[in-house]
Design an enzyme around this catalytic site. Structure first.
Site, PDB file in Angstrom:
ATOM      1  N   HIS A 126       0.966  -1.334  -0.083  1.00 25.02           N
ATOM      2  CA  HIS A 126       0.028  -0.147  -0.002  1.00 25.02           C
ATOM      3  C   HIS A 126       0.802   1.397  -0.048  1.00 25.02           C
ATOM      4  O   HIS A 126       0.501   2.475   0.030  1.00 25.02           O
ATOM      5  CB  HIS A 126      -0.910   0.124   1.297  1.00 25.02           C
ATOM      6  CG  HIS A 126      -1.813  -1.106   1.547  1.00 25.02           C
ATOM      7  ND1 HIS A 126      -2.864  -1.534   0.228  1.00 25.02           N
ATOM      8  CD2 HIS A 126      -2.149  -2.184   2.198  1.00 25.02           C
ATOM      9  CE1 HIS A 126      -3.308  -2.647   0.881  1.00 25.02           C
ATOM     10  NE2 HIS A 126      -2.903  -3.052   1.928  1.00 25.02           N
ATOM     11  N   ASP A 163      -2.839 -11.304  -0.797  1.00 23.23           N
ATOM     12  CA  ASP A 163      -3.061 -10.569   0.289  1.00 23.23           C
ATOM     13  C   ASP A 163      -4.769 -10.425   0.154  1.00 23.23           C
ATOM     14  O   ASP A 163      -5.071 -10.135  -0.722  1.00 23.23           O
ATOM     15  CB  ASP A 163      -2.284  -9.271   0.656  1.00 23.23           C
ATOM     16  CG  ASP A 163      -2.536  -8.575   1.796  1.00 23.23           C
ATOM     17  OD1 ASP A 163      -1.863  -8.944   2.798  1.00 23.23           O
ATOM     18  OD2 ASP A 163      -3.738  -8.077   2.127  1.00 23.23           O
ATOM     19  N   HIS A 165      -6.264  -7.632   1.025  1.00 23.47           N
ATOM     20  CA  HIS A 165      -6.191  -6.424   0.652  1.00 23.47           C
ATOM     21  C   HIS A 165      -5.842  -6.012  -0.789  1.00 23.47           C
ATOM     22  O   HIS A 165      -4.643  -6.705  -1.109  1.00 23.47           O
ATOM     23  CB  HIS A 165      -5.600  -5.404   1.503  1.00 23.47           C
ATOM     24  CG  HIS A 165      -6.229  -5.524   2.884  1.00 23.47           C
ATOM     25  ND1 HIS A 165      -5.630  -6.288   3.891  1.00 23.47           N
ATOM     26  CD2 HIS A 165      -7.394  -4.991   3.651  1.00 23.47           C
ATOM     27  CE1 HIS A 165      -6.017  -6.336   5.017  1.00 23.47           C
ATOM     28  NE2 HIS A 165      -7.185  -5.568   4.996  1.00 23.47           N
ATOM     29  N   ASP A 250      -3.887 -12.631   5.216  1.00 20.26           N
ATOM     30  CA  ASP A 250      -5.110 -12.087   6.197  1.00 20.26           C
ATOM     31  C   ASP A 250      -6.489 -12.690   5.360  1.00 20.26           C
ATOM     32  O   ASP A 250      -7.403 -12.325   5.835  1.00 20.26           O
ATOM     33  CB  ASP A 250      -4.871 -10.602   6.079  1.00 20.26           C
ATOM     34  CG  ASP A 250      -4.505  -9.946   4.983  1.00 20.26           C
ATOM     35  OD1 ASP A 250      -4.333 -10.562   3.786  1.00 20.26           O
ATOM     36  OD2 ASP A 250      -4.001  -8.514   5.241  1.00 20.26           O
TER      37      ASP A 250
HETATM   38 ZN    ZN Z   1      -3.598  -6.968   4.121  1.00 17.53          ZN
END
Ligand code: ZN
Length: 346
Positions: A126, A163, A165, A250
């Site tokens: 990110h 991931d 996200h 995650d």
């Molecule tokens: Zn993540």
């Protein structure tokens, strides 16, 4: 033949303190390292990460942002972003996280290992050129891809991001180019609320960004099914010279951020799947780097499955060939958005 597996690890990664209740806690790595010492000490070799140079860091990050990160060394405790705290030794961990991925790439290039897993923090996917966020400070894999392109002229790098996200900053960095094929599977109704199906790249990069938007409650076999189609296609048709995995855990059903029914078994299978496909194109180097994964027990179990796959433990394991309704639906969506480009589709 067993793969030679290198693990980037360093206790200085534990010195990035985020506060006692922050999910991106030093114990994540501490428990992973303990598990490796107990179970894989003979199968893997440790790689000591080198610090990244300022010049390499600035392949991606803006000089004023790099200064801002350095400045946190003078403060007792601060925040680089609302969700991204920094302690006095955070800058060192961040420097070593990016540097560790580059050290791994250099070890792969030198032929010392077939595959490396950079068990580093803070995570990176990110982190934008001028901004931290989502617990990320420097874009570890983005920098490594840029480094591989600029220093060694790589023209085809595949980044797979499993991931939960979306790796918004990885997407943003390479959205307009075809030297990096970025494929992410994630939910779009959680941070950073990006990575929709229709985001496929622009200009030269059209078709080189692949977003797979997961549905709630997705299971192991669904994930394996869609990865076999998309990542398998990407490896066989794009023929990457380097494969990198933004390995966040995650998505695991026990993680605080998960919306899925995925277990650690799936991560081992995805690793096997990548190994199997990459063998078919002459075995380009593979570099995995830790991203998320916040329920420590689930993180440890997931990393264990990946290492078992890499070190050939519990082999031979046959990949499940099952098709699933959800997997079919996801694959159909992916084809609908990508068959016109033909980058990875049949
Ligand atoms: Zn993540």
């Amino acid at each position: 033949m067993a793969l030679r597996v290198g693990i980037v690890r360093d206790d200085r990664y534990l010195e990035h303190k985020t506060g006692i209740i922050h999910p991106e806690h030093p114990n994540r790595l501490k428990y992973v390292y303990n598990m490796i010492d107990a179970e894989f000490s003979r199968e893997v070799e440790s790689i000591e990460p080198q610090l990244i140079t300022l010049g390499d860091l600035e392949f991606v990050h803006k000089p004023e942002y790099v200064k801002k990160v350095l400045h946190t060394a003078n403060l007792e405790f601060t925040h680089l972003a609302q969700d991204t705290p920094a302690s006095p030794r955070t800058y060192m961990a961040a420097w070593l996280a990016a540097g560790g991925c580059i050290t791994a790439l250099e070890s792969l290039r030198a032929g010392r290992y077939d595959v490396c897993f950079a068990l580093v923090r803070p995570p990176g996917h990110h982190a934008l050129p001028g901004r931290s966020g989502g617990f990320c400070i420097f874009n570890n894999l983005g920098i490594t891809a840029r480094y591989a392109m600029r220093r060694y002229g790589y023209k085809r790098i595949l980044i797979v991001d499993w991931d939960v996200h979306h790796g918004n900053a990885l997407q943003e960095l390479f959205y307009r180019e075809q030297e990096v094929l970025y494929m992410s599977s994630h939910y779009t109704n959680i941070y950073p609320f990006a990575g929709h199906w229709h985001e496929t790249g622009v200009g030269e990069g059209e078709g080189y960004t692949v977003n797979v938007v997961l549905t709630k409650g997705i299971e192991d076999l669904d994930l394996i099914h869609v990865y076999r189609g998309v990542v398998g296609g990407a490896i066989l048709r794009y023929r990457p010279e380097l494969i990198m995995v933004a390995a966040g855990f995650d998505l695991h059903n026990q993680d605080i951020f998960s919306r899925a029914k995925v277990t650690e078994w799936a991560f081992g299978m995805l690793t096997r799947l990548i190994l199997e496909f990459k063998q078919q194109i002459g075995d380009p180097p593979l570099l995995l780097a830790l991203e998320g994964g916040y329920r420590i027990t689930a993180l440890v179990k997931s990393v264990r499955e990946v290492l078992k796959a890499l070190t050939g433990q519990a082999a031979p394991v046959k990949l499940p060939a099952d098709r699933t309704v959800t997997g079919d639906q996801l694959l159909t969506n992916a084809y609908e958005h990508h068959s016109k480009y033909g980058v990875w589709t049949d």
